[in-house]
Design an enzyme around this catalytic site. Sequence first.
Site, mmCIF file in Angstrom:
data_model
loop_
_atom_site.group_PDB
_atom_site.id
_atom_site.type_symbol
_atom_site.label_atom_id
_atom_site.label_comp_id
_atom_site.label_asym_id
_atom_site.label_seq_id
_atom_site.Cartn_x
_atom_site.Cartn_y
_atom_site.Cartn_z
ATOM 1 N N ASP A 14 -36.677 41.758 1.811
ATOM 2 C CA ASP A 14 -36.123 42.743 0.889
ATOM 3 C C ASP A 14 -37.218 43.780 0.658
ATOM 4 O OD1 ASP A 14 -35.292 44.112 -1.516
ATOM 5 O OD2 ASP A 14 -33.961 42.429 -1.930
ATOM 6 N N ILE A 15 -36.914 45.056 0.817
ATOM 7 C CA ILE A 15 -37.938 46.095 0.635
ATOM 8 C C ILE A 15 -38.180 46.402 -0.846
ATOM 9 C CG2 ILE A 15 -37.673 47.125 2.915
ATOM 10 C CD1 ILE A 15 -36.064 49.395 1.550
ATOM 11 N N GLU A 24 -24.687 45.126 -4.430
ATOM 12 C CA GLU A 24 -25.309 46.351 -3.944
ATOM 13 C C GLU A 24 -24.917 46.730 -2.526
ATOM 14 O OE1 GLU A 24 -29.492 45.724 -4.591
ATOM 15 O OE2 GLU A 24 -29.352 46.389 -6.669
ATOM 16 N N VAL A 25 -24.727 45.751 -1.656
ATOM 17 C CA VAL A 25 -24.388 46.022 -0.257
ATOM 18 C C VAL A 25 -23.137 45.220 0.093
ATOM 19 C CG1 VAL A 25 -25.183 45.889 2.141
ATOM 20 C CG2 VAL A 25 -26.825 46.395 0.330
ATOM 21 N N HIS A 34 -24.526 38.211 1.904
ATOM 22 C CA HIS A 34 -25.941 37.912 2.046
ATOM 23 C C HIS A 34 -26.409 36.927 0.991
ATOM 24 C CE1 HIS A 34 -25.770 41.451 -0.620
ATOM 25 N NE2 HIS A 34 -26.935 41.070 -1.126
ATOM 26 N N HIS A 53 -29.951 35.659 -1.027
ATOM 27 C CA HIS A 53 -31.339 35.944 -1.378
ATOM 28 C C HIS A 53 -32.115 34.630 -1.370
ATOM 29 C CE1 HIS A 53 -30.751 40.075 -3.087
ATOM 30 N NE2 HIS A 53 -29.526 39.612 -3.270
#
Length: 130
Positions: A28-29, A87-88, A92, A94
Amino acid sequence: MSLFSKIVDREIPAHIVAETTEFLAFLDIHPLTKGHLLVIPKKEVDQLFDLDDETYVGLMIFARVVAAGLRDAIPCERIGVTVIGLEVPHAHIHLIPIDTMDDMNFSRPKLKVSGEELEAIAEKIRSALS
């Protein structure tokens, strides 16, 4: 096409730590802690529980393998797991190295980590996975 699909297609760069034909794990950036990873199916499906059974189970198995490497690479009490997905629009998971419950508090400020440091962390995780 989601941001994550663009990462899968290599249209957007990412610090990838693990990949199979069906799944991808990358840093994660905007991490909560150093080593915070996102684990995704390459097939774009908006919500985790909309994945077909085979992809869902495969994603969980892949995430478990990646979590073991993450735990070896980043000193922490445990690897936290969460699914939020707001968010996306691409399913996904985490994986977050944690020492306290607050390490998984998504409302706190994210870490600022340079591209060079992200790549060094990614390499450490890749080494632990090999």
